[in-house]
Design an enzyme around this catalytic site. Structure first.
Site, PDB file in Angstrom:
ATOM      1  N   GLU A  73     -49.360 -47.656  -4.172  1.00  0.00           N
ATOM      2  CA  GLU A  73     -48.401 -48.056  -5.213  1.00  0.00           C
ATOM      3  C   GLU A  73     -47.344 -48.886  -4.496  1.00  0.00           C
ATOM      4  OE1 GLU A  73     -48.744 -47.241  -8.353  1.00  0.00           O
ATOM      5  OE2 GLU A  73     -50.221 -45.622  -8.324  1.00  0.00           O
TER       6      GLU A  73
HETATM    7 ZN   LIG Z   1     -52.386 -48.522 -11.453  1.00  0.00          ZN
END
Ligand SMILES: [Zn+2]
Length: 702
Positions: free
Chosen positions: A523
């Site tokens: 992320e």
């Molecule tokens: Zn994602």
């Protein structure tokens, strides 16, 4: 006023009148200061000033000046009375009669042309100034162009410029000729002033930006369109002088290609073993997959620019600090083939939505029989467990009810095939919405009840995640998140997927269960789509070191060996029985006899290799024991130690049973060493599953 000025006075008076007129104009124009006061007030106040002006400028008598002033004042008062009183600026265009101001817009109207419309006569509208105000409403005219915003201030050049717009308007329609009152005249005088100041602003000649076709770069402050992205890849690969290749891994639901770039020659080799300098090894393979979720666009620039840099033959000196070659880039290109699929969900990307065109979450669409638990049922999906996010709910819904239908989407199938062919030794799929490197596993069961189910390789995956986060300027400081009233702590900006929140059917789990390969879920930006321009521009800079290090080291740290027939030199296959550490995956033997095992630094790995010749199973080989320790710590792995030092490179030469002598294998480690290591291993307890800080881990191992 006009009349006065245009009258036929004597020469001496001419000068006086000119001065007076100018003074009046200026004074009147500046008299609007008090919005509600109206021009009259301004005129009165200027009496004394006018008198002085007359005396000083014209040199006339006091009486003469006073009389002249009185006359001027009267005239001005009458003129002004008729026109709209209120502040001229905001004053909505008064009735048609007042509308005339617009005509003024054309500031050009030289003073002479303006006809002599009896200012006083104009007052057709109403006598009292107030009346004028009240009349505004009636103006049936689409006064909309309120621009008639009267004469701001006389001198301000801005005003004059603003007027231009309204001119085009059919302002004059009605009795245009009417009372072209003061405002118009005011302009004449100031015009010259504005012109003077204007000169300073030199017209900046800007050449139009070159079309994309000519400039193979992208405005990284914006998200490139699919077409731009495709063109960028094509141009970069075309200019790579053969270093890179471009292919389509498949089509999206809407028919868009899933572009896959290969950086480096897959058939290329390198020579990692000092003891066997003439034996070429196949390069390691790393892979990155971007934008699985179409609304997580923030990192698109990072993957594209990574491709752009690595595919540029001149990139190394150009991008490296100080113009010096970047050892990471050079080493990566020399030892590893990097596979990048920058946009897995082009339909969702184009529509800026998480799902693909069928409304399916692709990172919940990889569920197969390889998963160790049963396919979730609707009951599983709707049984949202306390303490978890809604991710599991979505997972089962996607799989069974939300368009997934228990089948794989075109994008999923394409990437499955691509990964099956690439078989990356290390890889990552990129996302946005948080700042963390997540590692296996993402789901422990079909109900999402268990939040801690580490990979059998633990804590290796966690440390692999550290390689990324610790080379990132801010990810390492990501402390955690709240998930459904449950606080999840990140360690150095890393977390086990299921501990963060269970997600069933992820690509990382699929690769883990199917091919026993580690894929990180990265992320890379807190905001999925709406990002600050600076963050967009810096995305590659902030991730470059991490991307290079993970790709350049991940596939190399541990054992990299070649298994060959001691007599013929032919590559062999083998079955491997691991001994240490307990529970870890066995080294894998690839086609071509490459034996490799990603390993924890400082941990002893041992076992037995049983060679065989897939082309001739009648031949038997002596078993080959192996044992190795990567002699570094995780701190070294993160950034310090060169990739080559982290790899245990060897050549195993398998001896046929009953064959020549008993040279056995040429394992680098000598028998004494093996014995010592094995003794040490027995004393060691298997590494804990939970990731620990490098320091702790190191101490524990030691
Ligand atoms: Zn994602």
């Amino acid at each position: 006023m006009r009349r006065r000025c245009s009258g036929a006075p004597g020469r001496g008076q001419l000068v006086t009148l000119v001065v007076v007129c100018s003074a009046l104009l200026l004074r009147w124009a500046s008299a609007d200061t008090p919005p509600h006061e109206g021009p009259r007030e301004g005129v009165r106040l200027s009496d004394a000033w006018l008198e002085k002006a007359l005396l000083l400028a014209a040199g006339g008598s006091v009486e003469e000046a006073q009389s002249t002033t009185a006359a001027l004042t009267r005239a001005a008062a009458g003129d002004i009375a008729s026109p709209p009183p209120a502040g001229r600026r905001k004053r909505p265009p008064p009735p048609q009669a007042h509308s005339p101001p617009p005509p003024l817009l054309p500031p050009s109207p030289p003073p002479p042309s303006p006809t002599p419309p009896p200012a006083k006569a104009v007052p057709v509208p109403a006598p009292a100034g107030t009346a004028g105000k009240k009349k505004r409403p009636p103006p049936t005219f689409p006064l909309s162009p309120p621009p008639p915003s009267p004469p701001p201030s006389p001198p301000p050049q801005k005003g004059s410029r603003k007027r231009p717009p309204p001119p085009g308007v059919p302002p004059s329609p009605p009795g245009t000729p009417s009372p072209p009152r003061k405002p118009k005249r005011l302009r004449p005088p100031p015009p010259e002033l504005p012109l003077a100041p204007s000169p300073p602003p030199p017209p900046p000649p800007r050449p139009p930006p070159p079309p994309l076709q000519q400039e193979p770069d992208i405005d990284w402050a914006r998200y490139p369109s699919y077409a731009q992205l495709s063109e960028y890849l094509a141009l970069r690969v075309a200019g790579s002088l053969g270093r890179c290749s471009l292919a389509s891994a498949g089509k999206s639901v809407q028919g868009r290609d899933l572009w896959a770039v290969t950086i480096g020659d897959p058939s290329g080799v390198y020579y990692p073993d000092p003891a066997n300098p003439d034996v070429p090894f196949p390069k390691a393979r790393a892979a990155y997959i971007g934008v699985m979720h179409g609304d997580e666009k923030g990192h698109i620039s990072a993957v594209l620019r990574l491709i752009g840099e690595l595919c540029d033959p001149l990139s190394e000196p150009k991008f490296a600090p100080g113009g010096v070659q970047d050892a990471n880039v050079t080493d990566l290109l020399a030892s590893t083939v990097l596979y990048v699929l920058p946009l897995m969900n082009p339909d969702g990307y184009t529509a800026t939505q998480r799902y693909n065109a069928n409304g399916v979450d692709l990172n919940r669409n990889f569920l197969t029989s390889a998963f160790p638990f049963a396919t979730p049922t609707p009951a599983d999906g709707y049984a949202l467990q306390p303490g978890t996010s809604s991710a599991l709910y979505n997972a089962a819904a996607d799989w069974t009810d939300n368009g997934g239908g228990g089948s794989h989407e075109p994008e999923t199938l394409a990437v499955m095939s691509w990964l099956a062919a690439v078989r990356p030794h290390v890889s990552a799929d990129l996302h946005g919405g948080a700042m963390v490197a997540s590692y296996a596993l993402d789901a422990c069961d079909s109900r999402g009840e268990d939040l801690d189910c580490p990979s059998p390789e633990a804590p290796l995956p966690g440390y692999l995640a550290n390689v990324y986060s610790m080379n990132h300027p801010s990810m390492r400081f990501s402390w955690g998140e709240m998930q459904a009233s449950r606080q999840v702590a990140f360690f150095n900006g890393t977390t086990q997927g299921a501990t963060w929140y269970p997600a069933i059917g992820t690509i990382a789990d699929w690769l883990h269960h199917t091919y026993r390969r580690h894929m990180l879920t990265l992320e890379l930006h807190y905001y999925k789509y709406a990002m600050f321009t600076a963050d967009k521009l810096n995305m590659y800079a902030t991730n470059r070191a991490s991307m290079l290090r993970l790709a350049g080291v991940g596939g190399h740290m541990g054992l990299r060996a070649l298994l060959r027939d001691a007599t013929s030199g032919a590559p062999l296959a083998a079955t491997v029985t691991p001994q240490q550490p307990g529970g870890a995956w066995a080294p894998e033997v690839e086609n071509g006899g490459l034996v490799w095992k990603m390993a924890m630094p400082g941990v002893t790995y041992s076992g037995t290799i049983m060679p065989y010749d897939p082309a001739d199973t009648s031949v038997s080989y002596e078993p080959i024991p192996y044992s190795f320790v990567v002699p570094y710590s995780w701190d070294d792995v993160l950034a310090k130690v060169p990739r080559a030092n982290l790899a245990i490179a060897r050549v195993f030469r398998a001896v046929r049973v009953g064959g020549p002598a008993a040279q056995a294998s040429t394992a680098t480690a000598s028998p004494p060493q093996l014995q010592q290591q094995q003794q040490q291993q027995q004393q060691q307890s298997p590494p804990p599953n939970a990731p620990q800080p490098p320091a702790q881990q190191q101490q524990q191992q030691q």
